[in-house]
Design a protein around this motif. Sequence first.
Motif, PDB file in Angstrom:
ATOM      1  N   ARG A 216      12.655 -55.784 -18.414  1.00  0.00           N
ATOM      2  CA  ARG A 216      12.220 -55.194 -19.524  1.00  0.00           C
ATOM      3  C   ARG A 216      12.514 -55.879 -20.722  1.00  0.00           C
ATOM      4  O   ARG A 216      11.729 -56.075 -21.780  1.00  0.00           O
ATOM      5  CB  ARG A 216      12.580 -53.503 -19.690  1.00  0.00           C
ATOM      6  N   THR A 220       9.847 -57.588 -23.595  1.00  0.00           N
ATOM      7  CA  THR A 220       9.840 -57.029 -24.882  1.00  0.00           C
ATOM      8  C   THR A 220      10.190 -57.977 -25.907  1.00  0.00           C
ATOM      9  O   THR A 220       9.507 -58.285 -26.919  1.00  0.00           O
ATOM     10  CB  THR A 220      11.023 -56.152 -25.233  1.00  0.00           C
ATOM     11  N   MET A 234       4.234 -49.559 -28.326  1.00  0.00           N
ATOM     12  CA  MET A 234       5.209 -49.162 -27.377  1.00  0.00           C
ATOM     13  C   MET A 234       4.638 -48.277 -26.421  1.00  0.00           C
ATOM     14  O   MET A 234       5.230 -48.285 -25.074  1.00  0.00           O
ATOM     15  CB  MET A 234       6.537 -48.750 -27.896  1.00  0.00           C
ATOM     16  N   ASN A 235       3.842 -47.478 -26.526  1.00  0.00           N
ATOM     17  CA  ASN A 235       3.573 -46.379 -25.374  1.00  0.00           C
ATOM     18  C   ASN A 235       2.488 -47.049 -24.328  1.00  0.00           C
ATOM     19  O   ASN A 235       2.906 -47.063 -23.171  1.00  0.00           O
ATOM     20  CB  ASN A 235       2.531 -45.201 -26.015  1.00  0.00           C
ATOM     21  N   GLU A 238       5.010 -49.329 -22.452  1.00  0.00           N
ATOM     22  CA  GLU A 238       5.489 -48.637 -21.338  1.00  0.00           C
ATOM     23  C   GLU A 238       4.624 -48.307 -20.299  1.00  0.00           C
ATOM     24  O   GLU A 238       5.289 -48.460 -18.959  1.00  0.00           O
ATOM     25  CB  GLU A 238       6.081 -47.199 -21.964  1.00  0.00           C
ATOM     26  N   GLN A 239       3.750 -47.863 -20.487  1.00  0.00           N
ATOM     27  CA  GLN A 239       2.721 -47.798 -19.222  1.00  0.00           C
ATOM     28  C   GLN A 239       2.529 -49.248 -18.292  1.00  0.00           C
ATOM     29  O   GLN A 239       2.560 -49.067 -17.127  1.00  0.00           O
ATOM     30  CB  GLN A 239       1.385 -47.263 -19.911  1.00  0.00           C
ATOM     31  N   LEU A 241       4.321 -51.658 -18.620  1.00  0.00           N
ATOM     32  CA  LEU A 241       5.436 -51.958 -17.814  1.00  0.00           C
ATOM     33  C   LEU A 241       5.892 -51.302 -16.517  1.00  0.00           C
ATOM     34  O   LEU A 241       6.456 -51.694 -15.374  1.00  0.00           O
ATOM     35  CB  LEU A 241       6.865 -51.715 -18.760  1.00  0.00           C
TER      36      LEU A 241
END
Length: 283
Positions: A216, A220, A234-235, A238-239, A241
Amino acid sequence: MGSTNYETLYCGTQSSLIRAKSLSLIAHNTSSMIKSMTGYGKAILETPQKKITVEVKSLNSKQADLNAKVPWLYKEKEIEIRNIVTRRLERGKIDFYISFDIMDEELMPVINKSSVKNYYRQLSEVAEELGIKPENDALAIIMRLPEALKSEKPELTEEEWKNVAKLIGDALEKVDSYRIEEGKALEADLSGSVSRILGFLEDISPFETERITKVREKLTTTLKETIGSDNVDMNRFEQELIFYLEKLDINEEKVRLRKHCDYFSETMFVSGSNGKMLSFIAQ
């Protein structure tokens, strides 16, 4: 440091698995006991008439590959001998030898009196017809002629075959004992390899969480350096990721490896020949 430890554990697990596989290929199991396919046995029987020797060698092979050398006296029993050997040893590249030396002087060649008399009578008739006297060394000449000496080949009696069959059994028993002793070492080595694999499997768990965190952080940092932190959704990050980490998940492999280790340990002590099954599990 965490990554290096993880790789070390992974390589150690692979090494132990390969070791277990290579050993299982030569393992053989009967009566709930691992046996090697490598063995040697020799048995000798001495009687007033003969000295009989049986020698058996066995090496690794996927099937029963028997090379039998049987002298003429026991040729009629060759099929039975082959069945005895393969039933007892089951698998392996097997070299079987049986030989005998004749000790009894009664079995030496004897003079064929009827042939010698016939030869002498014919020589005498020829000498009379030619008007000459038979030579003094006529007997020496006759003894060099065909059939002047005869050898009676001994026949295989039922009693002798029983002794030979027992001798074969004694040699095979020694081969089996050799296999058992080497099998004990194989069993200890295999059990140790399986235990190390399971131990490595437990040691991997603490590194999994750390691995996800490092992945992660790495992704990033890469995104921020490439497009800047203000341009990162960021949403969506996260998906993506989650999908990415699912591909890195090794839980299924861990469950399968544990199951295979348990199955391997159970199979080692199942009665019957199971070397092929152990090889299949180790793959």
